[in-house]
Structure formats: structure tokens, C-alpha cells
Design an enzyme around this catalytic site. Structure first.
Site, short mmCIF file in Angstrom:
data_model
loop_
_atom_site.label_atom_id
_atom_site.label_comp_id
_atom_site.label_asym_id
_atom_site.label_seq_id
_atom_site.Cartn_x
_atom_site.Cartn_y
_atom_site.Cartn_z
N CYS A 144 -2.25 2.64 9.11
CA CYS A 144 -3.27 1.66 8.68
C CYS A 144 -4.46 1.66 9.64
O CYS A 144 -5.60 1.44 9.22
CB CYS A 144 -2.71 0.25 8.66
SG CYS A 144 -1.31 0.01 7.58
N HIS A 200 0.88 -1.19 0.00
CA HIS A 200 0.00 0.00 0.00
C HIS A 200 0.90 1.22 0.00
O HIS A 200 1.95 1.22 0.65
CB HIS A 200 -0.83 0.08 1.29
CG HIS A 200 -2.10 -0.71 1.29
ND1 HIS A 200 -2.59 -1.33 2.43
CD2 HIS A 200 -3.03 -0.92 0.32
CE1 HIS A 200 -3.74 -1.92 2.15
NE2 HIS A 200 -4.03 -1.69 0.88
N1 ARG Z 1 -3.68 -7.24 6.47
C1 ARG Z 1 -4.09 -6.01 5.86
C2 ARG Z 1 -4.04 -6.17 4.35
O1 ARG Z 1 -3.14 -6.79 3.85
C3 ARG Z 1 -3.25 -4.87 6.31
C4 ARG Z 1 -3.74 -3.55 5.84
C5 ARG Z 1 -2.85 -2.42 6.20
N2 ARG Z 1 -3.43 -1.17 5.88
C6 ARG Z 1 -2.79 -0.15 5.32
N3 ARG Z 1 -3.42 1.00 5.23
N4 ARG Z 1 -1.59 -0.27 4.80
O2 ARG Z 1 -4.88 -5.69 3.65
#
Ligand code: ARG
Length: 282
Positions: free
Chosen positions: A275, A169
Site C-alpha cells: 500500500c 483491495h
Molecule cells: N486507509 C486506507 C484505505 O482504506 C488504506 C489503503 C491501503 N492501500 C492499499 N493499497 N491496499 O483506503
């Protein structure tokens, strides 16, 4: 002599990690066989909420839903600018039901919610930076969703390609420290102050970032792997993981005040401070 940075009170939306665990693997950080201490996660998460409140920020909560362990990662549910909510459509089927749970919260809070047609994981990949919305792609959010966001907000969306699966991300590889007032005269490097990890991006995207943000704080791989860039800034205080020590030093030299908050348990899901935090900008 570092400049004196001015904090601005923010409104954050978070979700208690009541049902947080790692049951599936949708990024390289996640290993369902490694146990997660949900009790410890809860304590760490409450420390984050307390740190926000102690610094004058408003924190609201969306009720967690059983069976949605990643719902704690509120950033992925939407991008909210000027009170306008651009919702989410998750890449992983396991996370898809989260969009409706958050949309219900926003509707009850009096906002219409635009539901994107293409995969889009909210502020995880859409990061407002001054006049622009920086938009990650490569692993989750699609270029089609970037176009939808540009059409919805009427703001220039700058697509950036992520190339390292550990930084899947945009908000794991880049954070905005301080958006510059949009009414200020345009000048390169004045859009916003940002920090990022260059190797998370394709060569062309790296060049775009260098052009737009020549004064950016650059992070090391060590700090990036501590999810040091998954940080939240109020313009003065930067809430960041305690292990991102070089980044904390670099920020302090620029006049920011690092506020360490340890969310180590969430690292097992590939998540960190940002996150867990949705910013409601009105
Ligand atoms: N386990 C989640 C995923 O892979 C983690 C999300 C993390 N969120 C973020 N904004 N980077 O989607």
C-alpha cells in the site's frame, strides 16, 4: 532444489507519513479511537525505504499534504505501465483530494495523467501480472474502471471479485512475485508467479485464479490478516511483514528471499508494505 530467482531494479514512489493517522473509518481495520503513533510510523516507513535502497531500488517521494492522512498509501494513486499513468478516483470523499496531489507529481515528472471517470484506486486494485492486468472489485474499484483501464492500456483486464471486507483491495489478497517476460510463449501458469489468499475471492474468481495460476503460492488466513500478501517483490527479494511466517517459508521453498519489514503501525489504517509503494514501470 529451489530455482535461483533474479532481482530486477525497480523505481518506487512513496509518500512520507508526516500526517499519517486514523481520523475516519473506511475499512474494518480503522478505529479512530485507537491512537496511532505517528513517530513510530515514520521510523517503520524509513526502514522500508532503506530496505528498498539497500536492495538496489530507486525510491522517489511525493510531498505529503496536511489533512490527507492516507496519502502515505501511494499504491492507490495510479497504475503506471510503460511510463503511462492511469490515475485514480477514490471511493471515499476523504481520500479524493489525493488524486490531484499525485497527478501534480506525475505531471512535474513529465507524464500525462489519465483521470478515470469511475472509482479506481490505482495499484490497490489493478495489479499487472504478465500479459494481464488483474483487477479487483467489490469494495472500491468498479467494473467500469476495469473497462477504462483495458481501453487505456490495451491489455486484457481480468476482473476478480473480492468478498471479505478485511481484504477490500486486491493488493491485500494477492501479490505478484515475478511477472514472466511478456515475449515468452503463452502457457497457462506462465504469465506470472503470484501468491494469494483464496477465501478473499468469490468462488468464480477463485476458479479464474486457479486456472490462470495453477502454481500460485497460497496463503493462510493468519498470514493474510498480517497483510502478508500486501508485499513487494523484485523477482527475488520479497519485502513482507515479519508476522507472515508461513508465507515466508512457502516463498523460501520456491527460491525467493523473504525480507521482513515491520509496518505494524500502518495496519491500524488497513495498510501495509505494498500500500505504501507505487511502482513506476517505464
Ligand atoms: N486507509 C486506507 C484505505 O482504506 C488504506 C489503503 C491501503 N492501500 C492499499 N493499497 N491496499 O483506503
Amino acid at each position: 532444489m529451489p530455482e535461483s530467482r533474479v532481482p530486477r531494479p525497480r523505481r518506487y514512489l512513496v509518500c512520507e507519513p508526516t500526517y499519517f493517522t486514523v481520523r475516519y473509518a473506511i475499512n474494518p481495520w480503522m478505529h479512530p479511537d485507537v491512537p496511532v503513533d505517528t513517530g513510530l510510523a515514520l521510523i517503520q516507513w524509513r526502514n522500508l525505504v532503506r530496505a528498498y535502497r539497500d536492495h538496489g531500488h530507486t525510491v522517489e517521494t511525493v510531498p505529503p499534504v496536511p489533512g490527507l492522512p492516507d496519502m502515505v498509501f501511494a499504491a492507490n494513486s495510479a497504475l503506471v505501465l510503460d511510463g503511462r499513468v492511469f490515475g485514480s478516483l477514490f471511493h471515499a470523499p476523504e481520500r479524493r483530494p489525493e488524486s490531484s496531489a499525485y497527478a501534480a507529481w506525475f505531471k512535474a515528472a513529465g507524464h500525462d495523467v489519465y483521470r478515470p471517470e469511475s472509482v479506481c484506486e490505482g495499484e490497490g486494485d489493478l495489479v499487472p501480472a504478465g500479459r494481464y492486468i488483474l483487477a479487483g472489485t467489490g469494495f472500491r474499484t468498479t467494473p467500469e474502471a476495469h473497462r477504462e483501464a483495458q481501453e487505456f492500456f490495451g491489455a486484457p483486464v481480468i476482473g476478480l471479485r473480492l468478498v471479505d471486507p478485511y481484504f477490500y483491495h486486491l493488493d491485500t489478497a494477492l501479490c505478484v512475485l515475478d511477472p514472466v517476460d511478456p515475449s515468452a510463449p503463452s502457457a497457462p501458469g506462465r504469465e506470472a508467479n503470484i501468491a494469494y489468499y483464496p477465501d478473499a475471492f468469490s468462488p468464480g474468481s477463485r476458479e479464474v485464479l486457479a486456472r490462470l495460476f495453477p502454481d500460485a503460492v497460497l496463503a493462510t488466513r493468519r498470514d493474510a490478516l498480517a497483510l502478508g500478501l500486501n508485499s513487494v517483490s523484485d523477482g527475488r527479494h520479497v519485502f513482507l511483514p515479519p508476522r507472515a511466517t508461513d508465507l515466508a517459508d512457502r516463498l523460501a521453498r520456491r527460491g525467493y528471499v523473504p525480507v521482513p519489514v515491520d509496518l505494524s503501525e500502518f495496519l491500524k489504517a488497513g495498510g501495509g508494505i505494498k500500500c505504501c509503494t507505487q511502482e513506476i514501470r517505464s
